[in-house]
Scaffold this motif. Structure first.
Motif, PDB file in Angstrom:
ATOM      1  N   ALA A 210       1.170  -1.237  -0.015  1.00 11.31           N
ATOM      2  CA  ALA A 210       0.123  -0.271  -0.153  1.00 11.31           C
ATOM      3  C   ALA A 210       0.849   1.087  -0.326  1.00 11.31           C
ATOM      4  CB  ALA A 210      -1.506   0.351   0.978  1.00 11.31           C
ATOM      5  N   ALA A 211       0.596   2.315  -0.755  1.00 13.64           N
ATOM      6  CA  ALA A 211       1.346   3.473  -0.707  1.00 13.64           C
ATOM      7  C   ALA A 211       0.322   4.868  -0.196  1.00 13.64           C
ATOM      8  CB  ALA A 211       1.810   3.579  -2.299  1.00 13.64           C
ATOM      9  N   LEU A 212       1.197   5.709   0.052  1.00 16.71           N
ATOM     10  CA  LEU A 212      -0.234   6.697   0.698  1.00 16.71           C
ATOM     11  C   LEU A 212       1.067   7.338  -0.198  1.00 16.71           C
ATOM     12  CD1 LEU A 212      -2.028   9.118   1.512  1.00 16.71           C
ATOM     13  CD2 LEU A 212      -0.783   9.291   3.921  1.00 16.71           C
ATOM     14  N   LEU A 213      -0.064   8.810  -1.422  1.00 18.42           N
ATOM     15  CA  LEU A 213       1.114   9.528  -2.490  1.00 18.42           C
ATOM     16  C   LEU A 213       0.402  11.144  -2.189  1.00 18.42           C
ATOM     17  CD1 LEU A 213      -0.287   6.695  -4.125  1.00 18.42           C
ATOM     18  CD2 LEU A 213       1.838   7.407  -5.815  1.00 18.42           C
ATOM     19  N   THR A 214       1.005  12.168  -2.165  1.00 17.68           N
ATOM     20  CA  THR A 214       0.135  13.244  -2.681  1.00 17.68           C
ATOM     21  C   THR A 214       1.202  13.683  -3.597  1.00 17.68           C
ATOM     22  OG1 THR A 214       0.978  13.321  -0.149  1.00 17.68           O
ATOM     23  CG2 THR A 214       0.428  15.339  -1.388  1.00 17.68           C
ATOM     24  N   LEU A 215      -0.061  14.577  -4.506  1.00 20.14           N
ATOM     25  CA  LEU A 215       0.148  15.012  -5.613  1.00 20.14           C
ATOM     26  C   LEU A 215      -0.295  16.342  -5.551  1.00 20.14           C
ATOM     27  CD1 LEU A 215      -2.279  13.391  -7.663  1.00 20.14           C
ATOM     28  CD2 LEU A 215      -0.555  12.015  -6.997  1.00 20.14           C
ATOM     29  N   ASP A 216       0.845  17.001  -6.708  1.00 15.15           N
ATOM     30  CA  ASP A 216       1.294  18.435  -6.335  1.00 15.15           C
ATOM     31  C   ASP A 216       0.337  19.315  -6.676  1.00 15.15           C
ATOM     32  OD1 ASP A 216       0.486  18.544  -9.355  1.00 15.15           O
ATOM     33  OD2 ASP A 216       2.373  19.311 -10.451  1.00 15.15           O
ATOM     34  N   ASP A 217      -1.118  19.227  -6.491  1.00 17.99           N
ATOM     35  CA  ASP A 217      -1.859  20.242  -6.020  1.00 17.99           C
ATOM     36  C   ASP A 217      -3.275  19.571  -5.047  1.00 17.99           C
ATOM     37  OD1 ASP A 217      -3.139  17.449  -7.234  1.00 17.99           O
ATOM     38  OD2 ASP A 217      -4.777  18.518  -8.510  1.00 17.99           O
ATOM     39  N   GLY A 218      -2.008  18.640  -4.301  1.00 14.52           N
ATOM     40  CA  GLY A 218      -2.722  19.075  -2.557  1.00 14.52           C
ATOM     41  C   GLY A 218      -3.727  17.735  -2.891  1.00 14.52           C
ATOM     42  N   THR A 219      -4.226  17.047  -3.456  1.00 16.83           N
ATOM     43  CA  THR A 219      -5.001  16.303  -3.745  1.00 16.83           C
ATOM     44  C   THR A 219      -3.837  14.596  -3.248  1.00 16.83           C
ATOM     45  OG1 THR A 219      -5.657  16.490  -6.013  1.00 16.83           O
ATOM     46  CG2 THR A 219      -5.920  13.884  -5.357  1.00 16.83           C
ATOM     47  N   LEU A 220      -5.009  13.522  -2.749  1.00 20.01           N
ATOM     48  CA  LEU A 220      -4.038  12.205  -1.461  1.00 20.01           C
ATOM     49  C   LEU A 220      -4.634  10.934  -3.068  1.00 20.01           C
ATOM     50  CD1 LEU A 220      -5.157  13.394   1.688  1.00 20.01           C
ATOM     51  CD2 LEU A 220      -3.160  13.794   0.504  1.00 20.01           C
ATOM     52  N   ALA A 221      -3.385  10.376  -2.997  1.00 16.92           N
ATOM     53  CA  ALA A 221      -3.891   9.061  -3.571  1.00 16.92           C
ATOM     54  C   ALA A 221      -3.455   8.233  -2.674  1.00 16.92           C
ATOM     55  CB  ALA A 221      -3.267   9.575  -4.746  1.00 16.92           C
ATOM     56  N   THR A 222      -4.222   6.828  -2.656  1.00 18.20           N
ATOM     57  CA  THR A 222      -3.737   5.309  -2.051  1.00 18.20           C
ATOM     58  C   THR A 222      -3.758   4.456  -3.133  1.00 18.20           C
ATOM     59  OG1 THR A 222      -6.232   4.796  -1.707  1.00 18.20           O
ATOM     60  CG2 THR A 222      -4.725   6.413  -0.044  1.00 18.20           C
ATOM     61  N   ALA A 223      -2.867   3.527  -3.669  1.00 18.19           N
ATOM     62  CA  ALA A 223      -2.575   2.516  -4.068  1.00 18.19           C
ATOM     63  C   ALA A 223      -2.260   1.190  -3.406  1.00 18.19           C
ATOM     64  CB  ALA A 223      -1.596   3.251  -5.490  1.00 18.19           C
ATOM     65  N   THR A 224      -3.173   0.534  -3.677  1.00 18.99           N
ATOM     66  CA  THR A 224      -2.353  -0.634  -3.060  1.00 18.99           C
ATOM     67  C   THR A 224      -2.952  -2.208  -3.804  1.00 18.99           C
ATOM     68  OG1 THR A 224      -4.859  -1.556  -2.877  1.00 18.99           O
ATOM     69  CG2 THR A 224      -4.497  -0.033  -0.833  1.00 18.99           C
ATOM     70  N   ALA A 225      -2.153  -2.766  -3.961  1.00 22.27           N
ATOM     71  CA  ALA A 225      -1.871  -4.095  -4.442  1.00 22.27           C
ATOM     72  C   ALA A 225      -1.754  -5.548  -4.085  1.00 22.27           C
ATOM     73  CB  ALA A 225      -0.660  -3.695  -5.519  1.00 22.27           C
ATOM     74  N   THR A 226      -2.292  -6.492  -4.466  1.00 21.00           N
ATOM     75  CA  THR A 226      -1.714  -8.117  -3.476  1.00 21.00           C
ATOM     76  C   THR A 226      -1.821  -8.765  -4.584  1.00 21.00           C
ATOM     77  OG1 THR A 226      -2.876  -9.727  -2.224  1.00 21.00           O
ATOM     78  CG2 THR A 226      -4.545  -8.255  -3.401  1.00 21.00           C
ATOM     79  N   ARG A 227      -0.920 -10.078  -4.479  1.00 18.39           N
ATOM     80  CA  ARG A 227      -1.628 -11.255  -5.758  1.00 18.39           C
ATOM     81  C   ARG A 227      -1.751 -12.253  -5.232  1.00 18.39           C
ATOM     82  NH1 ARG A 227       2.275 -10.151  -9.453  1.00 18.39           N
ATOM     83  NH2 ARG A 227       4.363  -8.737  -8.556  1.00 18.39           N
ATOM     84  N   LEU A 228      -2.579 -12.089  -4.026  1.00 16.24           N
ATOM     85  CA  LEU A 228      -2.977 -12.931  -2.788  1.00 16.24           C
ATOM     86  C   LEU A 228      -5.240 -12.553  -3.304  1.00 16.24           C
ATOM     87  CD1 LEU A 228      -1.109 -13.601  -0.385  1.00 16.24           C
ATOM     88  CD2 LEU A 228      -1.026 -15.375  -2.954  1.00 16.24           C
ATOM     89  N   ASN A 229      -5.784 -12.439  -4.673  1.00 17.79           N
ATOM     90  CA  ASN A 229      -7.225 -11.771  -4.449  1.00 17.79           C
ATOM     91  C   ASN A 229      -8.247 -13.281  -4.897  1.00 17.79           C
ATOM     92  OD1 ASN A 229      -8.870  -9.451  -3.809  1.00 17.79           O
ATOM     93  ND2 ASN A 229      -9.618  -9.876  -5.946  1.00 17.79           N
ATOM     94  N   GLY A 230      -8.586 -14.025  -3.879  1.00 20.42           N
ATOM     95  CA  GLY A 230      -9.252 -15.534  -4.194  1.00 20.42           C
ATOM     96  C   GLY A 230     -10.673 -15.268  -4.715  1.00 20.42           C
ATOM     97  N   ALA A 231     -10.795 -14.119  -4.611  1.00 21.47           N
ATOM     98  CA  ALA A 231     -12.105 -13.580  -4.935  1.00 21.47           C
ATOM     99  C   ALA A 231     -12.169 -13.900  -7.427  1.00 21.47           C
ATOM    100  CB  ALA A 231     -12.820 -12.649  -5.109  1.00 21.47           C
ATOM    101  N   GLY A 232     -10.785 -13.372  -6.995  1.00 17.84           N
ATOM    102  CA  GLY A 232     -10.583 -13.095  -8.514  1.00 17.84           C
ATOM    103  C   GLY A 232      -9.452 -11.385  -8.676  1.00 17.84           C
TER     104      GLY A 232
END
Length: 335
Positions: A210-232
């Motif tokens: 997981a990452a929390l990223l700050t953009l240059d206009d103040g917008t906040l973004a999160t990005a998450t990833a996993t290799r193990l999402n059994g649902a699809g």
């Protein structure tokens, strides 16, 4: 137009099929580290197989498509640039910044074209989100949430070669975040978990990040990833502004289930993987490359775009290891 395709694995096969059907492509020359695999694909498509990449450059082509193992990308990009050939290359250019910068320098010295394979830029959902942001439909954008969840992990032998979860998987989210919002990332804070199968710990990687990223206009973004999402296979982006919210990747195949009594039912046929989810986008990016080679379209995703996504991934890896925020100014963008 004659195009050389170097690498005939899963994605190379898809790209070769797309190009073989394209009305502006007269013929293909295919090569692979396993010559028998290239020969088999060439036979099925009615195209020509070469013993190796050397022959592709010697026999003469108008452009090159690179879908080999990542370790070969930078060298092949440089070789094509020195031959004056436009190149389409699957991401990444290289797994490190020095290799990436060296390859980009070769392309720039030669004045040739390098289009990178970030297929989400050609997905209709992401394009719709970009349009909504650019037209002001959302008002001031304040939050972006992105996720990429693989249903099953890759083979253990692939993990040490992949560059890790942030460089291999989340780099797509980092690229499309910049493309959709039109903003730059200024700092990140990232973490990861290796609590899943031991193969991730053995490779020095994480199965979930997981990452929390700050953009240059103040917008906040999160990005998450996993290799193990059994649902699809689940890839989404949610963008929220002061006026409206839009979601990419929410359809009748999204592998989520609601616990609300009146919520939508679970997907009958969830997405199994990226090839199915992004099939039309993969085809569109190769058709765009043909147009670029013909001079009818500006490069929609050049190597410098890939560099910026890699810089974000590099910042996330540093943040994960050192457990601190990392400013993008710490990550060089020149040699």
């Amino acid at each position: 137009m004659r195009i050389g395709v170097i690498g005939t694995g899963r994605i190379g096969t898809i790209h070769a099929n797309t190009l073989s059907r394209h009305r502006e492509v007269g013929s293909l020359i295919l090569s692979d580290a396993d010559p028998a695999r290239a020969q088999d694909l060439a036979h099925r498509l009615g195209e020509t197989a070469a013993p190796g990449a050397d022959e592709i450059f010697r026999w003469g082509v108008d452009a090159v498509v690179i879908t080999t193992a990542t370790s070969a990308h930078a060298d092949l990009i440089g070789r094509a640039a020195r031959s004056g050939l436009p190149v389409f290359c699957e991401k990444p250019i290289a797994l490190d910044l020095p290799g990436t910068l060296h390859a980009l320098a070769e392309v720039e010295r030669a004045g040739t074209v390098l289009q990178m394979g970030f297929q989400r830029r050609f997905d209709k959902g992401y394009a719709g989100a970009r349009e909504a942001v650019r037209l002001g439909r959302l008002g001031r954008l304040h939050t972006v949430r992105a996720l990429t969840s693989d249903q099953s992990p890759p083979p253990p032998q692939w993990l040490p070669l992949s560059g890790g979860l942030f460089r291999d998987t989340l780099i797509h989210d980092f690229d499309v975040l910049r493309w959709v919002t039109g903003r730059e990332v200024v700092d990140v804070y990232a973490t990861g978990s290796d609590a899943g199968p031991a193969m991730f710990r053995e490779a020095g990687d994480v199965d979930t990040g997981a990452a929390l990223l700050t953009l240059d206009d103040g917008t906040l973004a999160t990005a998450t990833a996993t290799r193990l999402n059994g649902a699809g296979y689940d890839v989404r982006m949610e963008l929220s502004g002061e006026r409206d919210t839009v979601v990419v990747g929410l359809d009748d195949r999204t592998p989520v289930a609601s616990t609300e009594p009146t919520g939508p039912p679970p997907a009958d046929k969830p997405w199994p993987g990226f090839l199915e989810r992004f099939g039309p986008a993969y085809e569109a990016e190769l058709c765009a490359f043909v147009d670029v080679v013909r001079g009818g379209l500006a490069n929609p995703c050049d190597g410098r775009e890939a560099l910026q996504a890699l810089r974000i991934a590099e910042a996330c890896e540093i943040s994960r290891h050192e457990r601190r925020p990392v400013a993008l100014t710490e990550i060089p963008d020149t040699a």
